[in-house]
Design an enzyme around this catalytic site. Sequence first.
Site, PDB file in Angstrom:
ATOM      1  N   LYS A 225       0.822  -1.220   0.000  1.00  0.00           N
ATOM      2  CA  LYS A 225       0.000   0.000   0.000  1.00  0.00           C
ATOM      3  C   LYS A 225       0.853   1.267   0.000  1.00  0.00           C
ATOM      4  CE  LYS A 225      -4.401  -1.712   1.588  1.00  0.00           C
ATOM      5  NZ  LYS A 225      -5.444  -1.776   2.613  1.00  0.00           N
ATOM      6  N   ARG A 259      -3.559  -9.837   5.364  1.00  0.00           N
ATOM      7  CA  ARG A 259      -3.971  -9.883   3.948  1.00  0.00           C
ATOM      8  C   ARG A 259      -2.812  -9.398   3.081  1.00  0.00           C
ATOM      9  NH1 ARG A 259      -6.071  -6.318   0.301  1.00  0.00           N
ATOM     10  NH2 ARG A 259      -7.611  -7.101  -1.172  1.00  0.00           N
TER      11      ARG A 259
END
Length: 280
Positions: A225, A259
Amino acid sequence: MNKLLNLPRQRTLDLAQPVIMGILNVTPDSFSDGGQFLHPDIALQRALQLLEDGAQIIDIGGESTRPGAPEVCVEDELARVIPAITAIRAKSDCVISIDTSKTEVMQQAILAGADIINDVRALQAPGALDVIAQYPDVAVCLMHMQGQPRSMQAAPHYDDLMGAVNAFFTQRIAACETAGIKRTQLILDPGFGFGKTLSHNFELLAKFNDFKQFDLPLLAGLSRKSMIGNLLKRETNERLAGSLAGALIAAQNGAHIIRVHDVKETADVLNVLHACEQGV
Ligand code: 7PM
């Protein structure tokens, strides 16, 4: 917390140690052949590879939640994800999660064999609570997001970040229970990158332990991210080391489900942590 998460077809997921949720995108940006949909056979092969690499959950996503990404209509999302779920379920008893906010996709995915509904909008779509209430063994991840994907990164602001995320969890847990969803079905996720600045994201990671107060399974998603990329000035394909560090910190701070895109490398990291905590 009960370390066993109940799932459909009498199965359970043991969360005594952190487990890996492997990301399987079936969005057009991830197409290799330029075709309209990712072929279910390819989705199956990727899923089997993720499982071999150490994933315990496959998270299938057919809607890109990238800021500014075009919205996907329900027909297209169904056409992407349902054949993939069906193909994987035909060959594997693995835990399947579906990353969706659409009520119709939730319903069809459960019928095709999904075990977990991973909803970045925390069942706020009309009818979503009622669909899940019909399936007492389906688990649901309730993620916190400030704003909407299109605009959430414009100028995120919180007077009290931890207070806001905790209040959101309290409110969504209550909404679920009122609709007839059991607490034992729920997973919580603070939503790294969803309406948060760099400093908000690292505050959430540092204080991740605070969310243990709900006594529910916790999910952390920070793989590749912007919080990693912007901190380190790295492009998406250069974020592995940063993502692994983030996964390790999340696991040490109480995350039960991590995740990630890079399953094999994350499994190595979690195995090193496990050896340190429990001995070899
Ligand atoms: C573009 C931007 C593509 C962002 C994909 C993303 C999470 C999630 C996603 C998360 C849970 C990504 C995100 N992130 N579900 N789905 N938690 N529960 O980077 O953090 O994978 S999509």
